[in-house]
Design an enzyme around this catalytic site. Structure first.
Site, PDB file in Angstrom:
ATOM      1  N   GLU A 132      -2.885  -2.122 -11.441  1.00 47.41           N
ATOM      2  CA  GLU A 132      -1.545  -1.569 -11.199  1.00 47.41           C
ATOM      3  C   GLU A 132      -1.292  -1.669  -9.699  1.00 47.41           C
ATOM      4  O   GLU A 132      -2.065  -1.118  -8.914  1.00 47.41           O
ATOM      5  CB  GLU A 132      -1.572  -0.100 -11.633  1.00 47.41           C
ATOM      6  CG  GLU A 132      -0.283   0.633 -11.657  1.00 47.41           C
ATOM      7  CD  GLU A 132       0.610   0.241 -12.817  1.00 47.41           C
ATOM      8  OE1 GLU A 132       1.587  -0.465 -12.533  1.00 47.41           O
ATOM      9  OE2 GLU A 132       0.338   0.631 -13.971  1.00 47.41           O
ATOM     10  N   GLU A 181       7.893  -6.206 -14.809  1.00 50.99           N
ATOM     11  CA  GLU A 181       6.888  -6.019 -13.753  1.00 50.99           C
ATOM     12  C   GLU A 181       6.504  -7.407 -13.257  1.00 50.99           C
ATOM     13  O   GLU A 181       5.692  -8.111 -13.848  1.00 50.99           O
ATOM     14  CB  GLU A 181       5.714  -5.211 -14.312  1.00 50.99           C
ATOM     15  CG  GLU A 181       6.180  -3.815 -14.759  1.00 50.99           C
ATOM     16  CD  GLU A 181       5.095  -2.973 -15.406  1.00 50.99           C
ATOM     17  OE1 GLU A 181       3.931  -3.419 -15.490  1.00 50.99           O
ATOM     18  OE2 GLU A 181       5.419  -1.843 -15.830  1.00 50.99           O
TER      19      GLU A 181
END
Ligand SMILES: CC(=O)N[C@@H](CC(=O)O)C(=O)O
Ligand SMILES: [Zn+2]
Length: 313
Positions: free
Chosen positions: A178, A24
């Site tokens: 997120e 990520e």
């Protein structure tokens, strides 16, 4: 009329976690950037530590090596002794708990921001683990106001079965961030910049709080985790359908009974058969195929947030 005022200690020790998942990329790049030069995250009343949580997974550009670090902070893992025979991420969880915790103790860091990316079209989303942490809720309210007209959603996971033992949970105030959509292993400048700006506003809020600003009571809209929905699967566990095109990318939009949910490989539509409308999110997240989750449903609600200020002793 005066509502309750919540008092908290100054939030002096703040950590910014990246690379809890090694593929990520936004959090990984921000943390490595801020480790080299922290001028952007420095504030006079806050000590902010950028930290790479799973360096071996980052090196391999994989979510994890042996097991998901963001599920590893259970009381059992953190308390049982053990060494080299343990999965890498369990050993790492113990280290992180030593540095930033111990979880649940007065010595724990005040705030941890854990930076994640999703392949889902969720935009910028805070993930909170408690509806009664008025410090976090005030911070989210401040950031939402500062970002307008750009939006930022709040996913509240207090679900007894679906809640998990996150890396950030060692802090007194745990904040997941997120941002998506971004493919695994890919950096997109828009996603990177959104994440960077949210961290900046968050640190500005903490600086103001520490300097004695009182934040008045407010309301925050959240989406409360309700149910996990898996793909249809055959007896071997292989998926038998895809997210339906009418649902794909429609995170945070109502899904009503009878609405298309999955599409089989021969073109049949499978509809949602729940009792009422829900708000799906984490739709078609790549990392969740292994967790048997095509999306999660939520209910929208508005929380009343108390005013907060710092303790004056
Ligand atoms: C896509 C992804 O990794 N999401 C995170 C959400 C969170 O931090 O709570 C996870 O499942 O650990
Ligand atoms: Zn992640």
């Amino acid at each position: 009329m005066s509502s309750d005022v919540c008092c908290f200690a100054e939030a002096r020790r703040v950590a910014i976690f990246g690379g809890t998942h090694g593929n990520e990329m936004s959090g990984i790049m921000l943390v490595s950037m801020w480790t080299k030069n922290d001028s952007e995250i420095r504030r006079s009343r806050v000590h902010t530590k950028p930290f790479m949580c799973n360096p071996r997974a980052v090196e391999k550009c994989a979510r994890y090596i042996d097991t998901d670090l963001n599920r590893a902070f259970t009381a059992e893992n953190l308390s049982t002794p053990g060494g080299d025979e343990l999965p890498y991420e369990v050993r790492r969880a113990k280290e992180i708990n030593q540095i930033f915790g111990p979880k649940g103790s007065p010595d724990a860091y005040d705030v941890i921001f854990d930076l994640h990316n999703t392949t889902s079209n969720m935009g910028s989303t805070f993930i909170l683990e408690s509806s009664t942490d008025h410090f976090n809720l005030q911070m989210v309210h401040y950031i939402k106001k500062s970002m307008a007209p750009e939006s930022c959603m709040v996913l509240l996971n207090e679900h007894p079965q679906l809640k998990y033992a996150t890396t950030r949970s060692v802090a007194k105030h745990a904040v997941g961030l997120e941002v998506g959509p971004q493919p695994q292993g890919v950096l997109r400048s828009n996603i990177f910049e959104s994440m960077r700006m949210i961290v900046k506003h968050a640190l500005d809020f903490i600086e103001m709080f520490n300097s004695g600003v009182e934040f008045p009571a407010c309301r925050v809209q959240v989406f409360r985790v309700h149910e996990r929905v898996d793909y249809p699967r055959d007896t071997n566990g292989n998926i038998g359908a895809m997210v339906h095109p009418h649902l794909q990318d429609c995170d945070w939009e109502p899904l009503n009974p009878g609405d298309p949910m999955f599409q089989t490989f021969d073109g049949r539509t499978i509809v949602y058969e729940g009792a009422g409308s829900v708000y799906p999110t984490f739709i078609n997240e790549a990392a969740y195929y292994e967790k048997h989750q095509a999306f999660v449903t939520t209910f929208r609600e508005t929380l009343a947030v108390n005013s907060i200020r710092k303790n004056t002793k």
